[in-house]
Motif scaffolding. Sequence first.
Motif, PDB file in Angstrom:
ATOM      1  N   ASP A 145       0.620  -0.895   0.121  1.00  0.00           N
ATOM      2  CA  ASP A 145       0.035  -0.318  -0.360  1.00  0.00           C
ATOM      3  C   ASP A 145       1.069   1.188  -0.113  1.00  0.00           C
ATOM      4  OD1 ASP A 145      -1.624   2.144   0.838  1.00  0.00           O
ATOM      5  OD2 ASP A 145      -3.284   0.678   1.529  1.00  0.00           O
ATOM      6  N   THR A 146       0.892   1.793  -1.125  1.00  0.00           N
ATOM      7  CA  THR A 146       1.977   3.021  -1.391  1.00  0.00           C
ATOM      8  C   THR A 146       1.594   4.539  -0.540  1.00  0.00           C
ATOM      9  OG1 THR A 146       0.529   3.763  -2.784  1.00  0.00           O
ATOM     10  CG2 THR A 146       1.964   2.366  -3.137  1.00  0.00           C
ATOM     11  N   LYS A 147       0.277   4.248   0.439  1.00  0.00           N
ATOM     12  CA  LYS A 147      -0.355   5.249   0.884  1.00  0.00           C
ATOM     13  C   LYS A 147       0.501   5.015   2.303  1.00  0.00           C
ATOM     14  CE  LYS A 147      -4.159   7.206   3.040  1.00  0.00           C
ATOM     15  NZ  LYS A 147      -5.742   6.656   3.458  1.00  0.00           N
ATOM     16  N   VAL A 148       0.621   3.817   2.742  1.00  0.00           N
ATOM     17  CA  VAL A 148       2.006   3.741   4.568  1.00  0.00           C
ATOM     18  C   VAL A 148       2.662   3.208   3.969  1.00  0.00           C
ATOM     19  CG1 VAL A 148      -1.210   2.875   5.235  1.00  0.00           C
ATOM     20  CG2 VAL A 148       0.262   0.873   4.492  1.00  0.00           C
ATOM     21  N   GLY A 149       2.959   2.612   3.091  1.00  0.00           N
ATOM     22  CA  GLY A 149       4.741   2.219   2.656  1.00  0.00           C
ATOM     23  C   GLY A 149       5.259   1.280   3.040  1.00  0.00           C
ATOM     24  N   TRP A 150       4.632   0.176   3.654  1.00  0.00           N
ATOM     25  CA  TRP A 150       4.814  -1.102   3.929  1.00  0.00           C
ATOM     26  C   TRP A 150       3.497  -2.142   3.752  1.00  0.00           C
ATOM     27  CZ3 TRP A 150       0.954  -2.744   7.421  1.00  0.00           C
ATOM     28  CH2 TRP A 150       0.554  -1.607   8.156  1.00  0.00           C
ATOM     29  N   THR A 151       4.143  -3.401   3.419  1.00  0.00           N
ATOM     30  CA  THR A 151       3.857  -4.976   3.065  1.00  0.00           C
ATOM     31  C   THR A 151       2.653  -5.665   3.833  1.00  0.00           C
ATOM     32  OG1 THR A 151       5.000  -4.997   1.642  1.00  0.00           O
ATOM     33  CG2 THR A 151       3.669  -6.702   2.035  1.00  0.00           C
ATOM     34  N   VAL A 152       4.044  -5.629   5.246  1.00  0.00           N
ATOM     35  CA  VAL A 152       3.379  -5.911   6.992  1.00  0.00           C
ATOM     36  C   VAL A 152       3.828  -5.608   7.981  1.00  0.00           C
ATOM     37  CG1 VAL A 152       5.117  -7.585   6.408  1.00  0.00           C
ATOM     38  CG2 VAL A 152       2.374  -8.656   7.406  1.00  0.00           C
TER      39      VAL A 152
END
Length: 211
Positions: A173-180
């Motif tokens: 999610d590019t909005k939060v910048g992480w995957t998990v």
Amino acid sequence: IRKALETICVIGPADIALPEHLFGDNGQLLELPEGWWGLGVVKKDGYEFGTETDSSDVEGHGYNDSLRTDIIKITRSISVTALEKFKKQFIELTEGVNLSNVKQAANGEINYKTPSIVKMGEYRMILLARDGRPEEEWIWAKVYPKVQLTEFPADAWGNDALETPLKFKILTDTKVGWTVDTFIGGTGAKKHGKLLDFGQATGTSTPGSGS
């Protein structure tokens, strides 16, 4: 030694707020806000986390090993077989349809139509696992800000229980910048915290939510 004796999967829309904390001050699991819904009962083999890694090597003449290796792509997935089928949100998830205007008739009938081409939606997901007695309970969880079914699930009607095999692709999610986002907690983690060797932060947790 830990076992995932019980697992819980909850799914929410792509714009639902992500939790900043999952545990209260006593190690208890906090209640999630409205908007998350449970995937329900799944097959006994539970959840499988898949990872495929693509790398690029630089090799030199006369060298047996690569001079340099770079990871250029990591593809992550979650596979599970669901056993509950007819919940509204589950149908929207697995069939790519919008049922917001579909109502159940007084006689119990539900009717909806599926177009020939559908677009599978993007969702947020939280997976939790439990182990141990309530007074020494260990809970670990993974929060995924963006997941998507990338293929239409297979279906079979017969004498066996209805089941739906699902494979979620985990996206960034590019909005939060992480995957998990990974959490470890519970009353057991609080009681035996020193054994985990993370050191102890000062102050208390403040339940909240992120983006």
